[in-house]
Design a protein around this motif. Structure first.
Motif, PDB file in Angstrom:
ATOM      1  N   GLY A 101       0.777  -1.234   0.000  1.00  9.55           N
ATOM      2  CA  GLY A 101       0.000   0.000   0.000  1.00  9.55           C
ATOM      3  C   GLY A 101       0.808   1.283   0.000  1.00  9.55           C
ATOM      4  N   VAL A 102       2.135   1.207  -0.140  1.00 14.21           N
ATOM      5  CA  VAL A 102       2.947   2.422  -0.214  1.00 14.21           C
ATOM      6  C   VAL A 102       2.649   3.093  -1.556  1.00 14.21           C
ATOM      7  CG1 VAL A 102       5.298   3.348  -0.323  1.00 14.21           C
ATOM      8  CG2 VAL A 102       4.755   1.512   1.280  1.00 14.21           C
ATOM      9  N   PRO A 103       2.213   4.359  -1.556  1.00 10.30           N
ATOM     10  CA  PRO A 103       1.903   5.032  -2.825  1.00 10.30           C
ATOM     11  C   PRO A 103       3.140   5.166  -3.715  1.00 10.30           C
ATOM     12  CG  PRO A 103       1.227   6.367  -0.927  1.00 10.30           C
ATOM     13  CD  PRO A 103       1.992   5.206  -0.403  1.00 10.30           C
ATOM     14  N   THR A 104       2.936   5.144  -5.004  1.00 19.50           N
ATOM     15  CA  THR A 104       4.036   5.226  -5.970  1.00 19.50           C
ATOM     16  C   THR A 104       4.899   6.459  -5.740  1.00 19.50           C
ATOM     17  OG1 THR A 104       2.624   4.122  -7.587  1.00 19.50           O
ATOM     18  CG2 THR A 104       4.580   5.210  -8.441  1.00 19.50           C
ATOM     19  N   GLN A 105       4.271   7.592  -5.414  1.00 18.30           N
ATOM     20  CA  GLN A 105       5.040   8.826  -5.214  1.00 18.30           C
ATOM     21  C   GLN A 105       5.915   8.780  -3.960  1.00 18.30           C
ATOM     22  OE1 GLN A 105       1.711   8.670  -5.271  1.00 18.30           O
ATOM     23  NE2 GLN A 105       0.794   9.839  -3.614  1.00 18.30           N
ATOM     24  N   GLU A 106       5.719   7.792  -3.094  1.00 26.99           N
ATOM     25  CA  GLU A 106       6.543   7.661  -1.894  1.00 26.99           C
ATOM     26  C   GLU A 106       7.571   6.531  -2.023  1.00 26.99           C
ATOM     27  OE1 GLU A 106       3.953   7.434   1.530  1.00 26.99           O
ATOM     28  OE2 GLU A 106       3.333   9.510   1.296  1.00 26.99           O
ATOM     29  N   THR A 107       7.703   5.958  -3.213  1.00 29.58           N
ATOM     30  CA  THR A 107       8.736   4.945  -3.428  1.00 29.58           C
ATOM     31  C   THR A 107       9.950   5.612  -4.071  1.00 29.58           C
ATOM     32  OG1 THR A 107       7.855   4.310  -5.590  1.00 29.58           O
ATOM     33  CG2 THR A 107       7.070   3.064  -3.679  1.00 29.58           C
ATOM     34  N   PHE A 108      10.946   4.810  -4.419  1.00 22.84           N
ATOM     35  CA  PHE A 108      12.154   5.343  -5.032  1.00 22.84           C
ATOM     36  C   PHE A 108      12.581   4.434  -6.175  1.00 22.84           C
ATOM     37  CE2 PHE A 108      13.364   2.548  -1.568  1.00 22.84           C
ATOM     38  CZ  PHE A 108      14.409   1.791  -2.070  1.00 22.84           C
ATOM     39  N   GLN A 109      13.509   4.890  -6.964  1.00 26.30           N
ATOM     40  CA  GLN A 109      14.086   4.073  -8.027  1.00 26.30           C
ATOM     41  C   GLN A 109      15.231   3.259  -7.430  1.00 26.30           C
ATOM     42  OE1 GLN A 109      12.943   4.200 -11.355  1.00 26.30           O
ATOM     43  NE2 GLN A 109      11.323   5.413 -10.419  1.00 26.30           N
ATOM     44  N   SER A 110      15.500   2.087  -7.964  1.00 20.19           N
ATOM     45  CA  SER A 110      16.588   1.246  -7.453  1.00 20.19           C
ATOM     46  C   SER A 110      17.914   1.994  -7.429  1.00 20.19           C
ATOM     47  CB  SER A 110      16.734  -0.016  -8.303  1.00 20.19           C
ATOM     48  OG  SER A 110      15.572  -0.799  -8.216  1.00 20.19           O
ATOM     49  N   VAL A 111      18.185   2.813  -8.457  1.00 23.11           N
ATOM     50  CA  VAL A 111      19.458   3.533  -8.521  1.00 23.11           C
ATOM     51  C   VAL A 111      19.564   4.610  -7.437  1.00 23.11           C
ATOM     52  CG1 VAL A 111      19.890   3.122 -10.957  1.00 23.11           C
ATOM     53  CG2 VAL A 111      18.605   5.142 -10.271  1.00 23.11           C
ATOM     54  N   ASP A 112      18.425   5.077  -6.916  1.00 23.77           N
ATOM     55  CA  ASP A 112      18.469   6.069  -5.829  1.00 23.77           C
ATOM     56  C   ASP A 112      19.228   5.510  -4.634  1.00 23.77           C
ATOM     57  OD1 ASP A 112      17.021   7.906  -7.286  1.00 23.77           O
ATOM     58  OD2 ASP A 112      15.100   7.411  -6.352  1.00 23.77           O
ATOM     59  N   LEU A 113      19.073   4.221  -4.390  1.00 27.61           N
ATOM     60  CA  LEU A 113      19.793   3.575  -3.297  1.00 27.61           C
ATOM     61  C   LEU A 113      21.128   3.001  -3.780  1.00 27.61           C
ATOM     62  CD1 LEU A 113      20.153   2.498  -0.454  1.00 27.61           C
ATOM     63  CD2 LEU A 113      18.645   0.592  -1.029  1.00 27.61           C
ATOM     64  N   TRP A 114      21.109   2.186  -4.817  1.00 31.44           N
ATOM     65  CA  TRP A 114      22.322   1.489  -5.243  1.00 31.44           C
ATOM     66  C   TRP A 114      23.438   2.451  -5.631  1.00 31.44           C
ATOM     67  CZ3 TRP A 114      24.978  -2.594  -4.641  1.00 31.44           C
ATOM     68  CH2 TRP A 114      26.000  -2.930  -5.520  1.00 31.44           C
ATOM     69  N   GLU A 115      23.101   3.545  -6.314  1.00 26.46           N
ATOM     70  CA  GLU A 115      24.116   4.506  -6.725  1.00 26.46           C
ATOM     71  C   GLU A 115      24.143   5.738  -5.823  1.00 26.46           C
ATOM     72  OE1 GLU A 115      23.709   5.284 -10.882  1.00 26.46           O
ATOM     73  OE2 GLU A 115      24.126   3.209 -11.427  1.00 26.46           O
ATOM     74  N   SER A 121      14.725   9.832  -0.576  1.00 17.19           N
ATOM     75  CA  SER A 121      13.546   9.124  -1.085  1.00 17.19           C
ATOM     76  C   SER A 121      13.462   7.709  -0.505  1.00 17.19           C
ATOM     77  CB  SER A 121      13.547   9.087  -2.616  1.00 17.19           C
ATOM     78  OG  SER A 121      14.639   8.347  -3.096  1.00 17.19           O
ATOM     79  N   VAL A 122      14.615   7.115  -0.178  1.00 18.44           N
ATOM     80  CA  VAL A 122      14.634   5.796   0.460  1.00 18.44           C
ATOM     81  C   VAL A 122      14.040   5.913   1.873  1.00 18.44           C
ATOM     82  CG1 VAL A 122      16.082   3.871   1.215  1.00 18.44           C
ATOM     83  CG2 VAL A 122      16.650   5.098  -0.897  1.00 18.44           C
ATOM     84  N   VAL A 123      14.427   6.960   2.589  1.00 17.50           N
ATOM     85  CA  VAL A 123      13.896   7.209   3.932  1.00 17.50           C
ATOM     86  C   VAL A 123      12.382   7.395   3.864  1.00 17.50           C
ATOM     87  CG1 VAL A 123      13.878   8.825   5.873  1.00 17.50           C
ATOM     88  CG2 VAL A 123      16.046   8.182   4.826  1.00 17.50           C
ATOM     89  N   ILE A 124      11.910   8.179   2.901  1.00 15.38           N
ATOM     90  CA  ILE A 124      10.474   8.434   2.745  1.00 15.38           C
ATOM     91  C   ILE A 124       9.726   7.119   2.508  1.00 15.38           C
ATOM     92  CG2 ILE A 124       8.745   9.452   1.192  1.00 15.38           C
ATOM     93  CD1 ILE A 124      10.742  11.826   0.864  1.00 15.38           C
ATOM     94  N   CYS A 125      10.284   6.260   1.668  1.00 16.24           N
ATOM     95  CA  CYS A 125       9.645   4.980   1.361  1.00 16.24           C
ATOM     96  C   CYS A 125       9.565   4.090   2.605  1.00 16.24           C
ATOM     97  CB  CYS A 125      10.411   4.277   0.241  1.00 16.24           C
ATOM     98  SG  CYS A 125       9.689   2.708  -0.259  1.00 16.24           S
ATOM     99  N   ILE A 126      10.655   4.019   3.360  1.00 18.34           N
ATOM    100  CA  ILE A 126      10.666   3.176   4.561  1.00 18.34           C
ATOM    101  C   ILE A 126       9.693   3.731   5.602  1.00 18.34           C
ATOM    102  CG2 ILE A 126      12.089   2.352   6.482  1.00 18.34           C
ATOM    103  CD1 ILE A 126      14.436   2.237   4.469  1.00 18.34           C
TER     104      ILE A 126
END
Length: 188
Positions: A101-115, A121-126
Protein backbone atom coordinates in the motif's frame (compact mmCIF):
# COMPACT_ATOMS: atom_id res chain seq x y z
CA UNK A 1 28.23 1.57 -7.67
CA UNK A 2 28.59 5.17 -6.55
CA UNK A 3 32.36 5.08 -5.98
CA UNK A 4 33.02 4.10 -9.62
CA UNK A 5 31.20 7.15 -11.00
CA UNK A 6 32.88 10.38 -11.98
CA UNK A 7 32.37 13.18 -9.49
CA UNK A 8 29.61 15.56 -10.42
CA UNK A 9 30.35 19.15 -11.29
CA UNK A 10 28.46 22.28 -12.23
CA UNK A 11 24.69 21.97 -12.36
CA UNK A 12 24.75 18.24 -11.59
CA UNK A 13 26.78 18.84 -8.42
CA UNK A 14 24.44 21.63 -7.35
CA UNK A 15 21.38 19.42 -7.97
CA UNK A 16 22.97 16.58 -5.96
CA UNK A 17 23.75 18.95 -3.07
CA UNK A 18 20.13 20.11 -3.07
CA UNK A 19 18.87 16.50 -3.00
CA UNK A 20 21.30 15.59 -0.21
CA UNK A 21 20.26 18.63 1.85
CA UNK A 22 16.79 17.12 2.29
CA UNK A 23 18.22 14.00 3.95
CA UNK A 24 17.54 13.81 7.70
CA UNK A 25 19.93 11.83 9.92
CA UNK A 26 17.22 11.58 12.61
CA UNK A 27 14.59 10.10 10.27
CA UNK A 28 17.15 7.71 8.78
CA UNK A 29 18.13 6.56 12.27
CA UNK A 30 14.47 6.04 13.16
CA UNK A 31 14.09 3.90 10.02
CA UNK A 32 17.15 1.77 10.83
CA UNK A 33 16.03 1.27 14.44
CA UNK A 34 12.60 0.19 13.19
CA UNK A 35 14.18 -2.24 10.69
CA UNK A 36 16.35 -3.65 13.48
CA UNK A 37 13.28 -4.08 15.72
CA UNK A 38 11.26 -5.87 13.02
CA UNK A 39 14.03 -8.08 11.59
CA UNK A 40 16.09 -8.68 14.71
CA UNK A 41 19.25 -8.19 12.63
CA UNK A 42 22.28 -6.75 14.45
CA UNK A 43 22.85 -3.56 12.43
CA UNK A 44 24.44 -0.20 13.11
CA UNK A 45 21.51 2.21 13.52
CA UNK A 46 23.50 5.42 13.09
CA UNK A 47 21.52 7.69 10.78
CA UNK A 48 24.45 9.33 9.03
CA UNK A 49 24.29 9.06 5.25
CA UNK A 50 27.33 6.79 4.89
CA UNK A 51 26.06 4.19 7.37
CA UNK A 52 22.48 4.30 6.01
CA UNK A 53 23.82 3.59 2.53
CA UNK A 54 26.19 0.81 3.64
CA UNK A 55 23.51 -1.01 5.66
CA UNK A 56 20.86 -0.96 2.91
CA UNK A 57 22.72 -0.77 -0.43
CA UNK A 58 22.58 -4.49 -1.36
CA UNK A 59 18.83 -4.74 -0.62
CA UNK A 60 19.22 -7.90 1.50
CA UNK A 61 18.02 -6.24 4.71
CA UNK A 62 15.11 -4.61 2.88
CA UNK A 63 14.00 -8.00 1.55
CA UNK A 64 14.27 -9.50 5.04
CA UNK A 65 12.17 -6.60 6.32
CA UNK A 66 9.26 -7.22 3.95
CA UNK A 67 9.49 -10.96 4.65
CA UNK A 68 9.12 -10.19 8.38
CA UNK A 69 6.10 -7.98 7.67
CA UNK A 70 4.48 -10.69 5.55
CA UNK A 71 6.17 -14.10 5.29
CA UNK A 72 7.13 -15.23 1.80
CA UNK A 73 6.90 -11.78 0.20
CA UNK A 74 10.33 -12.16 -1.42
CA UNK A 75 10.95 -15.78 -2.35
CA UNK A 76 14.66 -15.54 -3.20
CA UNK A 77 16.99 -13.02 -1.57
CA UNK A 78 20.24 -12.67 -3.52
CA UNK A 79 23.21 -12.68 -1.14
CA UNK A 80 25.60 -11.95 -4.03
CA UNK A 81 27.26 -8.53 -4.10
CA UNK A 82 27.00 -8.32 -7.90
CA UNK A 83 25.31 -5.12 -9.02
CA UNK A 84 22.39 -6.66 -10.90
CA UNK A 85 21.65 -9.09 -8.03
CA UNK A 86 21.58 -6.23 -5.52
CA UNK A 87 19.34 -4.21 -7.83
CA UNK A 88 17.04 -7.26 -8.06
CA UNK A 89 16.75 -7.28 -4.26
CA UNK A 90 15.92 -3.57 -4.20
CA UNK A 91 13.33 -4.01 -6.96
CA UNK A 92 11.73 -6.94 -5.09
CA UNK A 93 11.50 -4.76 -1.97
CA UNK A 94 9.88 -1.93 -3.95
CA UNK A 95 7.32 -4.30 -5.49
CA UNK A 96 6.38 -5.55 -2.01
CA UNK A 97 6.19 -2.02 -0.63
CA UNK A 98 3.70 -1.08 -3.34
CA UNK A 99 1.76 -4.30 -2.73
CA UNK A 100 1.52 -3.35 0.97
CA UNK A 101 0.00 0.00 0.00
CA UNK A 102 2.95 2.42 -0.21
CA UNK A 103 1.90 5.03 -2.82
CA UNK A 104 4.04 5.23 -5.97
CA UNK A 105 5.04 8.83 -5.21
CA UNK A 106 6.54 7.66 -1.89
CA UNK A 107 8.74 4.94 -3.43
CA UNK A 108 12.15 5.34 -5.03
CA UNK A 109 14.09 4.07 -8.03
CA UNK A 110 16.59 1.25 -7.45
CA UNK A 111 19.46 3.53 -8.52
CA UNK A 112 18.47 6.07 -5.83
CA UNK A 113 19.79 3.57 -3.30
CA UNK A 114 22.32 1.49 -5.24
CA UNK A 115 24.12 4.51 -6.72
CA UNK A 116 23.42 6.72 -3.70
CA UNK A 117 21.53 9.22 -5.84
CA UNK A 118 18.67 10.10 -3.49
CA UNK A 119 18.78 8.52 -0.03
CA UNK A 120 16.05 10.87 1.20
CA UNK A 121 13.55 9.12 -1.08
CA UNK A 122 14.63 5.80 0.46
CA UNK A 123 13.90 7.21 3.93
CA UNK A 124 10.47 8.43 2.74
CA UNK A 125 9.65 4.98 1.36
CA UNK A 126 10.67 3.18 4.56
CA UNK A 127 8.67 5.66 6.66
CA UNK A 128 5.63 5.06 4.46
CA UNK A 129 6.09 1.29 4.74
CA UNK A 130 6.35 1.75 8.52
CA UNK A 131 2.89 3.31 8.56
CA UNK A 132 1.47 0.40 6.53
CA UNK A 133 3.15 -2.25 8.73
CA UNK A 134 0.58 -1.76 11.50
CA UNK A 135 -2.04 -3.34 9.21
CA UNK A 136 0.08 -6.51 9.27
CA UNK A 137 0.37 -6.64 13.06
CA UNK A 138 3.86 -5.09 13.19
CA UNK A 139 4.96 -2.00 15.09
CA UNK A 140 4.91 1.13 12.95
CA UNK A 141 6.97 4.30 12.72
CA UNK A 142 6.17 7.91 12.02
CA UNK A 143 2.80 9.59 12.31
CA UNK A 144 -0.28 7.38 12.42
CA UNK A 145 -2.06 7.07 9.10
CA UNK A 146 -5.38 8.88 8.82
CA UNK A 147 -8.56 6.84 8.76
CA UNK A 148 -11.76 7.44 6.82
CA UNK A 149 -14.30 9.74 8.39
CA UNK A 150 -17.50 8.90 6.52
CA UNK A 151 -20.44 11.20 7.14
CA UNK A 152 -24.01 10.33 6.27
CA UNK A 153 -26.53 13.10 5.78
CA UNK A 154 -30.29 12.71 5.57
CA UNK A 155 -32.15 13.95 2.48
CA UNK A 156 -33.63 16.70 4.65
CA UNK A 157 -30.15 17.92 5.65
CA UNK A 158 -28.96 17.87 2.04
CA UNK A 159 -32.01 19.88 0.87
CA UNK A 160 -31.51 22.41 3.67
CA UNK A 161 -27.96 23.00 2.44
CA UNK A 162 -29.20 23.92 -1.04
CA UNK A 163 -31.06 26.97 0.30
CA UNK A 164 -28.01 28.53 1.95
CA UNK A 165 -26.26 31.22 -0.08
CA UNK A 166 -22.59 30.93 0.48
CA UNK A 167 -20.50 33.98 1.28
CA UNK A 168 -18.25 32.86 -1.56
CA UNK A 169 -20.84 34.10 -4.05
CA UNK A 170 -20.07 37.64 -2.90
CA UNK A 171 -22.25 40.67 -3.31
CA UNK A 172 -22.45 43.44 -5.86
CA UNK A 173 -24.39 45.80 -3.65
CA UNK A 174 -23.17 49.35 -4.21
CA UNK A 175 -20.77 48.30 -6.96
CA UNK A 176 -19.98 50.90 -9.60
CA UNK A 177 -17.39 51.32 -12.28
CA UNK A 178 -16.19 54.67 -11.03
CA UNK A 179 -12.45 54.84 -10.72
CA UNK A 180 -11.85 52.28 -13.42
CA UNK A 181 -9.97 53.92 -16.24
CA UNK A 182 -8.73 51.00 -18.28
CA UNK A 183 -9.16 51.82 -21.95
CA UNK A 184 -10.00 55.46 -21.30
CA UNK A 185 -7.93 58.14 -22.96
CA UNK A 186 -5.84 60.36 -20.75
CA UNK A 187 -6.69 64.05 -20.78
CA UNK A 188 -4.07 66.47 -19.64
Amino acid sequence: MSDSRATKSGFAAEAQRKINSKYSDELAQECLEWIKEITGEPINTSGDMDNFFEVLKDGVLLCKLVNCIEAGSVRKINESKMAFKCMENISAFLACAQKFGVPTQETFQSVDLWERQNLNSVVICIQSLGRKATKFGQPGIGPKEAEKNVRNFTDEQLKAGQNVISLQYGSNKGATQSGINFGNTRHM
